[in-house]
Design an enzyme around this catalytic site. Structure first.
Site, PDB file in Angstrom:
ATOM      1  CE  LYS A  86      -3.990   2.059   2.241  1.00 20.00           C
ATOM      2  NZ  LYS A  86      -3.542   3.439   2.054  1.00 20.00           N
ATOM      3  CG  PHE A 144      -2.491   0.172  -8.498  1.00 18.19           C
ATOM      4  CD1 PHE A 144      -3.836   0.306  -8.764  1.00 18.19           C
ATOM      5  CD2 PHE A 144      -1.883   1.080  -7.652  1.00 18.19           C
ATOM      6  CE1 PHE A 144      -4.578   1.324  -8.209  1.00 18.19           C
ATOM      7  CE2 PHE A 144      -2.620   2.102  -7.075  1.00 18.19           C
ATOM      8  CZ  PHE A 144      -3.973   2.225  -7.358  1.00 18.19           C
TER       9      PHE A 144
END
Length: 993
Positions: free
Chosen positions: A332, A439
Site C-alpha cells: 500500500k 497498478f
C-alpha cells in the site's frame, strides 16, 4: 385572441424572460461562456421560471429529511410502523417520498434544469465551483467582524472556539460549527423571517466567494448573505460552504431518484453538471459505450475495503477456486491516488495529450504535464519511452508518490506537491521528485477494460507500458494462496516504513466508486492500551542493506533496570533488550539520530559483551546482538508504537513488540526518564486489568440481553462473594486515599470524564473505600452528577452536601502523585467538586480556590489551566523582574530554558516584516528578545515565513551587517515546533525557506 389568453401569454413571456436572465446570471460568469455551454451541451434543459427561494431547500427538503433520520423507539416506533389503518411507511420510503416530492415540484414550478439546486444539496460533489479557501476558523473571524461583536465576548468566544463547550451555550453545539453559528446569529439576526434570495442568487454569490479567496474580498459577500438571510438559512449556507451537509440522505439516493443512470454517469464522469443536463428526462437511458469510462473524462475509482478482524477472514473474501486459488498482495503506497489519461492528438507537440486527475477529481495536468514536450511538466517530459509502439490511447490507475533519489526511498505523504513544483522549475535539480506507480489499466486503444478481470487488465498493462526508472513504474505484486503468507509481507513493508498491504482478487472486475471485498487494506493495528507510545532507550544499532547500506537502519531498544536491581549492585545505566525497530523513520529522523549519537557508538564484541550496560536474550547465546552498541547516557529515547506485545526468548525481557514503528525522537527525555522494566510491567498489568474489566462488562451485557433476571445483591467493599454474578472483582487498592470511608454512588459521571456508575464504584474500592447502598449513615459521602429523583429528594432536604465524581478522580490522581499516602483528601472546590451544597455552608468552600477557580491544593492539568486562562478578564500587565526569577532558578540548579516558558531565553531574534504577530508573541512569551532593528553583533536568529518574498533581502542584509558568528535564518515553523515539543529544536530542520 381572448383577453385571458393574452394575459396568460404575457405572464409566460415574463416568466421565460426572468428565467433566461437568472440563467445568464448563474452561468454567464463561470469558466465557460453561455455560447460555449450551448456548444458543449446543445441539448441541455432550460427552466421556464425563476428558481425557488433558497429557504425552500431546508423547509421542504433538509428539515423533513433530518426529522425522518431521528429514529424513534419503543411504543413510538410501534405506532409509526402500525398506523390506525394498517402498516405505515418505513424511514427509507419516507425519505424517498420527500425527495421525489421536491424534484416533482421543481420540475413543475421551475423546469427541468435542477443543477442550481443539486449543487447546493450535494456541494461536495460539485467539481465546477472552486474551493472557497474557507475553514471554520477563518469563517468564524469573518462572521465576528460582520456582526460587529467583540471576539472576547461570550458569543465571540463561542464562535472562535466552536469545538469547546461554549460559555452559556448548548453543549450539543460543541464541534458543530454551523450549529454554533446559528446560536450566535439568532441573537442578532438582520431578519427573523426567511429571506427573499433565490437559489440562483445564492449560487451566483457563492461563485464570487470561491473566486475572491482573500478574506478582505470575501467579507462583503458574507455580509450580503447576513443581510438577506435569517439564522437558519445562514446555518445551512455555512454547511454548504464547508461541504458538510449530512441531510439524512446520500447523493446516491438523490441520483437514483433523479434518473436511473445518474449514479453511473457521475461515476464515469465526476460531473454533477452532466448528470443534471444530460439525464433530465428519466425516459432517456444511457446505452452501450455511454455507460463506460471515456478518455479525458475523470472517473470515480474503485476503493479498497477496510481491514477485517483476521487474515483468514480477509482471504475468505478473495473467492478462491480449486482451479485458481491465488490472491495478490501489493504494497500500500503512501501518496495520492491518480489516474492518467493519454490519447493521440496531432495538434499538440509530440502527438500525445495527457490528463491527470486525483481521486477527488481535481485536475493536476497543469502540474504533471499535458504532453511529452510540456516545459512545465513535473512528469511527462521524462516518460517519452514509457509506452510501447501501437498504444494510441490509454487510461491508467495508480499512485503518485514522492521519491528521494539520494536515499532511494519513498518520502512520507505531504511532500508531493512541493516535489512536483520543484521538478517543474528545475527538472535536473536532483532532489525529491514525483514517481507514478501504476497498478491498473482501465482503457486501451478505444476498449473499456473495466469489465475484464484484474488478471486480464494486468496483462494489458504490462504489454502497454515500460518502466522508466524512478519516474514511471508498474507496481509489483506477489501471488499467495494462504493467510499465513500475509504476515511476513506485512513485516517487510513496515520495516521499510510504508503503510501496509492491499489484498486483491485477480478474478474481479473494476467497480467504479465502490469499496468492496475485491480489494482489502491490511494495516498493523497499533496498540493504545499502554498509551499513545512507549518511550524506550536505544542500546544498539544494525547496519542496513541496499539503499540503507553503510548506515544504521534499525535499532535495538531496551528498558532500564529498576531501583531494586541497582540496590543489589547493578549499574544504574544497565538495560534489558526489548525489541528492534526500523520502520517509521524519515530521512531527517535518521539524520537527527546520527547527529545526537555521532562518535558514541562502540563495535559489539561477542567475546566481551558489555554486560554492565546491556543484557541480551538467550544468556550466553546473545540473541539479537547488535552490530554496534551505545551507553545509555550517550544515547537517545525513541517513542515507539506497536501492534501488540508477544512472548519471546529472543529478548531479555521475555516479551517483545509486534510490528514496532518509530513515532518520534524524544528530545525532551534522557536515559533516566526512559521507560524502566518495573514501569513497563506496571503498564502491562494495568492494561490487562482494563481488558478484564471490559470483558466483564461485555459478559454482563450478554447476560442482560439473554433476558434472565437475577436478584442483585448489595456488595460491600471487602465482602464480595466469589461466585456473585453481579459483584465486581476487587483487584486491590491502587492508593489508600479513601481508606475507612463509605460512599453512596447515585449516578454516572458526565464530565470531565464520562464514567458509568459501576466504574465509579470500582474506582472507590480500588482506592481503599467502601461502597454502600444507602445514605442513612451521616458520614457516608454522597456522589452524583445528575439530578435524578433520589438526588433531587436529597437536595430538597438540604441536609447533606453531594459531591461530584470529579472529586474522587482528582483525589486519586493527587494521591498517586504523592505516592498514595492516606489522608490526602482534597478540599472541595465549589464548582468542580460540589454538585449540591447545603444552605448553611454558604461560601464555606470558596476559599479553597483562587479568584479564577484555580485550586490551592490540587495540580491542575494543562487543558484545565487553558480553560481558566480563556475565562480570565483582560487586565493591565503587571511588571516583574524576569531576570531575577531566572537567576533564582540557576541558583537552585535549573537551566534557564528548562521550562517551556523560558526556552528562548538568551536568544535575540530579528523578525522580517511578514512574520505573524502570533509567532512574535510566542517568542516574547517564552522569554526570547525580539528586536526591530538588525544589529549584527547581537542577533542570534533571523525569522522569515516559509516562501517569503523578503528572503533575498534578508540574506543580503545578514551578509552585509553580521559580524562574528552568523545568525541562523529559520522559518516560523522552528518557533512553533519548539513550543510544541517543549524544547529548542535543531535549527537545521527549519532552514528550508
Amino acid at each position: 385572441m381572448a383577453e385571458d389568453d393574452v394575459e396568460m401569454q404575457n405572464d409566460t413571456e415574463v416568466r421565460d424572460h426572468e428565467a433566461a436572465e437568472e440563467e445568464h446570471m448563474m452561468y454567464g460568469h463561470g469558466a465557460m461562456t453561455e455560447d460555449e455551454l450551448n456548444e458543449k451541451y446543445p441539448n441541455r434543459p432550460h427552466n421556464h421560471s425563476k428558481t425557488s427561494p433558497f429557504h425552500e431547500l431546508y423547509l421542504s427538503l433538509f428539515n423533513p429529511l433530518n426529522d425522518n433520520k431521528k429514529k424513534p423507539s419503543g411504543p413510538f416506533l410501534a405506532r409509526r410502523k402500525q398506523g390506525p389503518h394498517g402498516p405505515k411507511s418505513s424511514p427509507n420510503e419516507i425519505r424517498r417520498s420527500i425527495i421525489e416530492r421536491f424534484i416533482s415540484r421543481w420540475r413543475k414550478e421551475v423546469g427541468h434544469d435542477i443543477y442550481p439546486a443539486l449543487r447546493l444539496i450535494v456541494p461536495e460533489k460539485d467539481r465546477d465551483r472552486g474551493m472557497y479557501g474557507l475553514k471554520e476558523t477563518t469563517l468564524g473571524k469573518i462572521l465576528v467582524r460582520v456582526m460587529k461583536i467583540d471576539k472576547n465576548s461570550e458569543d465571540g468566544y463561542n464562535l472562535l472556539h466552536w469545538k469547546l463547550p461554549g460559555v452559556k451555550s448548548s453543549s450539543a453545539m460543541a464541534g458543530d460549527f454551523a450549529g454554533r453559528c446559528f446560536e450566535v446569529i439568532s441573537k442578532r439576526p438582520m431578519r427573523t423571517n426567511p429571506g427573499d434570495m433565490t437559489i440562483a442568487e445564492v449560487n451566483e454569490l457563492l461563485d464570487r466567494l470561491s473566486v475572491a479567496q482573500k478574506e478582505e474580498n470575501q467579507r462583503p459577500i458574507v455580509e450580503e448573505f447576513y443581510k438577506r438571510m435569517n439564522a437558519e438559512e445562514l446555518m445551512w449556507l455555512i454547511r454548504m460552504i464547508l461541504r458538510q451537509m449530512k441531510v439524512g440522505a446520500s447523493e446516491k439516493t438523490f441520483f437514483d431518484i433523479w434518473h436511473p443512470d445518474a449514479e453511473n454517469l457521475f461515476n464515469i464522469s465526476s460531473s454533477l453538471r452532466r448528470v443534471c443536463w444530460e439525464l433530465y428526462d428519466p425516459e432517456l437511458r444511457l446505452e452501450g459505450d455511454e455507460r463506460g469510462v471515456k478518455l479525458m473524462q475523470c472517473f470515480q475509482p474503485q476503493l479498497a475495503a477496510f481491514q477485517m478482524k483476521s487474515m483468514e477472514q480477509m482471504v475468505s473474501k478473495m473467492n478462491q477456486t480449486e482451479a485458481d486459488p491465488y490472491f495478490w498482495i501489493e504494497e500500500k503506497l503512501d501518496g495520492e491516488r491518480m489516474q492518467l489519461h493519454m490519447m493521440e492528438d496531432d495538434s499538440i507537440s509530440g502527438g500525445k495529450r495527457f490528463g491527470f486527475w486525483s481521486r477527488k477529481a481535481k485536475d493536476y495536468t497543469y502540474l504533471y504535464g499535458n504532453s511529452f514536450f510540456d516545459e512545465n511538466a513535473a512528469l511527462t517530459r521524462h516518460i517519452k519511452d514509457a509506452f510501447h509502439d501501437g498504444v494510441r490511447n490509454i487510461i491508467l490507475d495508480g499512485e503518485m508518490i514522492t521519491w528521494d533519489p539520494k536515499e532511494d526511498s519513498i518520502v512520507p505523504f505531504g511532500t508531493l506537491k512541493t516535489a512536483a513544483l520543484a521538478e517543474q522549475s528545475n527538472p535536473f535539480q536532483g532532489g525529491n521528485r514525483p514517481l507514478y506507480r501504476i497498478f491498473d489499466c482501465m482503457y486501451l486503444n478505444d476498449v473499456d477494460l473495466t469489465r475484464y478481470t484484474l488478471r486480464k487488465r494486468r496483462e494489458a498493462l504490462e504489454k502497454s507500458v515500460r518502466d522508466v526508472h524512478r519516474r514511471f513504474e508498474v507496481h509489483k505484486f506477489d501471488e499467495a494462496t494462504q493467510a499465513s503468507e500475509i504476515e511476513p509481507k506485512l513485516r517487510n513493508v513496515i520495516a521499510e516504513s510504508t503503510e501496509g498491504l492491499v489484498l486483491k482478487n485477480p478474478r474481479s472486475e473494476y467497480r467504479l466508486n465502490e469499496r468492496n471485498d475485491d480489494w482489502i487494506k491490511v494495516k498493523p493495528e497499533y496498540m493504545t492500551e499502554f498509551g499513545e507510545a512507549l518511550d524506550c532507550i536505544v542500546i544498539g544499532g544494525y547496519y542496513g542493506s541496499g539503499h540503507r547500506g553503510g548506515r544504521l537502519s534499525s535499532f535495538l531498544c531496551g528498558l532500564r533496570v529498576d531501583e531494586t536491581a541497582v540496590s543489589q549492585g547493578a549499574n544504574p545505566q544497565k538495560c534489558f533488550s526489548f525489541f528492534k525497530v526500523g520502520g517509521g523513520f524519515a530521512a531527517q529522523d535518521y539524520a537527527e539520530l546520527r547527529h545526537r549519537t555521532e562518535g558514541k557508538w562502540i563495535d559489539y564484541d561477542a567475546s566481551k559483551p558489555p554486560k554492565d550496560f546491556i543484557e541480551l536474550g538467550g544468556g550466553d547465546r546473545q540473541y539479537e546482538r547488535p552490530d554496534v552498541w551505545i551507553k545509555p547516557k550517550d544515547s537517545v529515547v525513541l517513542s515507539v508504537k506497536a501492534a501488540s506485545v508477544s512472548t519471546t526468548d529472543q529478548f531479555r525481557i521475555g516479551l517483545t513488540l509486534r510490528f514496532p514503528r518509530f513515532k518520534k525522537l524524544r528530545g525532551d527525555k534522557d536515559w533516566q526518564s526512559a521507560l524502566s522494566v518495573h514501569e513497563f510491567f506496571d503498564l502491562k498489568r494495568r492494561a490487562e486489568g482494563e481488558r478484564e474489566e471490559k470483558k466483564f462488562k461485555m459478559d454482563d451485557a450478554r447476560k442482560k440481553r439473554s433476558g434472565k433476571k437475577r436478584k442483585r445483591e448489595v456488595v460491600i467493599q471487602g465482602q464480595e462473594k466469589e461466585k456473585s454474578g453481579d459483584a465486581v472483582a476487587y483487584a486491590g487498592p491502587t492508593t489508600k486515599v479513601f481508606e475507612g470511608m463509605n460512599f453512596f454512588v447515585m449516578t454516572e459521571a458526565t464530565k470531565p470524564l464520562k464514567k458509568t456508575k459501576a466504574e465509579i464504584e470500582q474506582l472507590v474500592k480500588a482506592n481503599g473505600g467502601n461502597v454502600v447502598a444507602s445514605e442513612k449513615d451521616p458520614s457516608t459521602v454522597l456522589v452524583a452528577d445528575r439530578k435524578l429523583v433520589k438526588v433531587a429528594s436529597l437536595i430538597k432536604r438540604d441536609e447533606r452536601n453531594i459531591v461530584r465524581p470529579s472529586w474522587l478522580y482528582d483525589c486519586v490522581r493527587q494521591g498517586e502523585l504523592d505516592l498514595g499516602r492516606p489522608g490526602l483528601l482534597l478540599p472541595f472546590e465549589p464548582v468542580r467538586h460540589l454538585f449540591s451544597t447545603v444552605t448553611s455552608n454558604g461560601s464555606k468552600f470558596d476559599d479553597n480556590v483562587d479568584e479564577f477557580g484555580d485550586s490551592y491544593a490540587r495540580d491542575v492539568v494543562p487543558e484545565e489551566l487553558l480553560e481558566m486562562f480563556n475565562k480570565m478578564p483582560v487586565r493591565v500587565k503587571r511588571e516583574y523582574d524576569g531576570d531575577e526569577v531566572l537567576e533564582q532558578m540557576e541558583e537552585h540548579g535549573h537551566e534557564f530554558n528548562a521550562l517551556p516558558g523560558c526556552m528562548f531565553h538568551g536568544l535575540v531574534i530579528y523578525c522580517s516584516e511578514d512574520v505573524s504577530a502570533d509567532v512574535r508573541r510566542l517568542l516574547e512569551f517564552a522569554h526570547g528578545r525580539v528586536v526591530e532593528v538588525f544589529r549584527g553583533t547581537e542577533v542570534t536568529h533571523v525569522l522569515v515565513p516559509k516562501g517569503s518574498n523578503k528572503l533575498k533581502e534578508i540574506r543580503r542584509m545578514v551578509a552585509e551587517k553580521a559580524t562574528g558568528k552568523q545568525p541562523r535564518i529559520v522559518t516560523e515553523a522552528w518557533v512553533q515546533r519548539s513550543w510544541d515539543e517543549k524544547t529548542l529544536m535543531d535549527e537545521e530542520r527549519y532552514t528550508s525557506i
